[in-house]
Structures are given as C-alpha cells and as structure tokens.
Write an enzyme that holds these catalytic residues in place. Sequence first.
Site, PDB file in Angstrom:
ATOM      1  CG  HIS A   1     -38.303  23.053  -9.238  1.00 18.05           C
ATOM      2  ND1 HIS A   1     -38.938  23.855  -9.419  1.00 18.05           N
ATOM      3  CD2 HIS A   1     -36.488  23.213  -8.537  1.00 18.05           C
ATOM      4  CE1 HIS A   1     -38.137  24.680  -9.742  1.00 18.05           C
ATOM      5  NE2 HIS A   1     -37.320  25.157  -8.864  1.00 18.05           N
TER       6      HIS A   1
ATOM      7  CB  SER B   1     -35.318  26.062  -6.301  1.00 23.12           C
ATOM      8  OG  SER B   1     -34.609  26.084  -8.023  1.00 23.12           O
TER       9      SER B   1
END
Length: 288
Positions: free
Chosen positions: A266, A209
């Site tokens: 992230h 991610s």
Amino acid sequence: MHRALELPTDIDLSDLSFFLYARGIPHKITEESGKQVVWTENEEKSRIVTGLYQQWQSGDLQLQAAPPRRGMNAGSFLKRIPWQRVPVTLLFMVACLVVALITRGGANWQAIAWFSFIPFEVANGYLYFGSLGMGLDQGQYWRLLSPVFLHFGLTHLAFNMLALYIFGSRLEARQGGLHLLAIIVFTAVISNFAQYFWGGDDTIFGGFSGVVYGLMGYCMTREKVDRSWQFGLPPVYYGFMLTWLVVGYTGILGSIGFGNMANAAHTGGLVAGCLLGAIAGLLFKEKD
C-alpha cells in the site's frame, strides 16, 4: 466575487454545482439579462471552474451527479457506467475476476504458485519456496506484475475492484487508456517489490490494493500540483483510503477478520503514484 462563467439559461448546471460543492469550491449562480452567471470568490477559483466546465462539455470529465432519485436499482446503475470509455479499467477488472476463479479465491495453492512474486512448489502438504532471482533466471518476468491479480476471498476482490473503478475509470476518462496502463504497471511493480523487501523470500501476497493506492496518490498529487487538473473525486475518498492505510499498520484489521494487510505494498504504491502525479503536474502544467 469574481465572474467565472456566463451561460445560456437552458443549460442545466445542477450537476456542475453539486460537483463544485463536493470539491470544496464555493460559488453561486445568478441570472442576469437572460444568462446564468457563475460566481466564485477569486480569479484563481474562476480559472478552475472554467477549466472544469470545459472538460465537462468536451466529455473529458465525468461529474458526480446530484443525489439519485429514489427507485434506482443496480441494473440501472450499471447501464449508466460508460464502460466503452474505460476499456483498460474494465480489462484489469476482468483479469482479476478470471484469476480469482482460477485460484478459487486464494484456495488453490497450485494455481497461486503461477502468480506469486516468489516461485514455490506444493508437495506433501508443504510449500517449498524458491527465490526471486531463480524465477527471473528462468524467464518468469511476469511475477513482477502478477501478484496484483491475486485475491484472497470475495471481500478482498470486491473492495479492490470497487476502488479500481472509482480511481481508474476517472483517470482513464481524463487521460486515456495508455496513460492508465503505464501508471498501473509502474505502481504494481513498485508495490510488489516493497512488499517483497518487507516480507522476505517466504511470503505470499497479492491484491490490487497497492495499485489502487498508486492511482489515488497520482490523482491526489496531480490535483494539488495543478489546480486546473481535476478528476472529480470527493475528498472523502482520499480521506478514507489514507485512514485505512494508517489503520492497517496497527494490526487491528487482521484481528477482526480482514486478514493480514499488505501494508508495504500500500505504501509503496502510494509513494510511486504520488511521484508520478507530481512529475506529470510539473511537466504538463503549462500545457494543460
């Protein structure tokens, strides 16, 4: 209104029109003297439409098609994916799947130890952590990259692979596999270091991610810096990912069963991707 394109009437512009509306580019198509004319609101939008049409015709841009006909199944959808044009995207998807099988979806701690950012050993039911410096001194440089291949559960893997395909395939088709590979490696290392500095020497993290946010940041920023460079991504994708990032910091996702979010990874990946996108946009704007 400004005249952007004049094209023969036998060219089907339905996908192009659907794509332009999805990107928030107002236009209309008329027929004059045996030709189709695409109109936009100003000269700047006309240049964007002209550039997108040229990319579409040359095969450099995959347009989001108009809503599919009823009856399309998963098999027909997979057949429409141009896998041969996105080998690097496919390679990373396969690598993540293989690592998920090796680690049994994050359940095999002995296997996870080979891919973790910080080396550790499993003994008598306990985890004994080393340090990043120790791992690098032993030549384990792969740990700077390898956590991105780790996934903890089927949902984690499926979500990241879908996002990788959405962003990675468009970027690879537009700019090539080597370019995508460089962005993935850079954003992977930055996002891993970001999560490491956030969590410390005794944390285990993983997932693609951080790289996905890097790819999104690159596409989003590159498009903003150079309006003629488009990846064909509806704005809703950017909005969803940014919303998910913000919600991750609230801790709500962990409380409803999504597990702990690698929020620093992230954010680190997003910042790294935005930086690369801005630099590329500024350096190559005149050449494109």
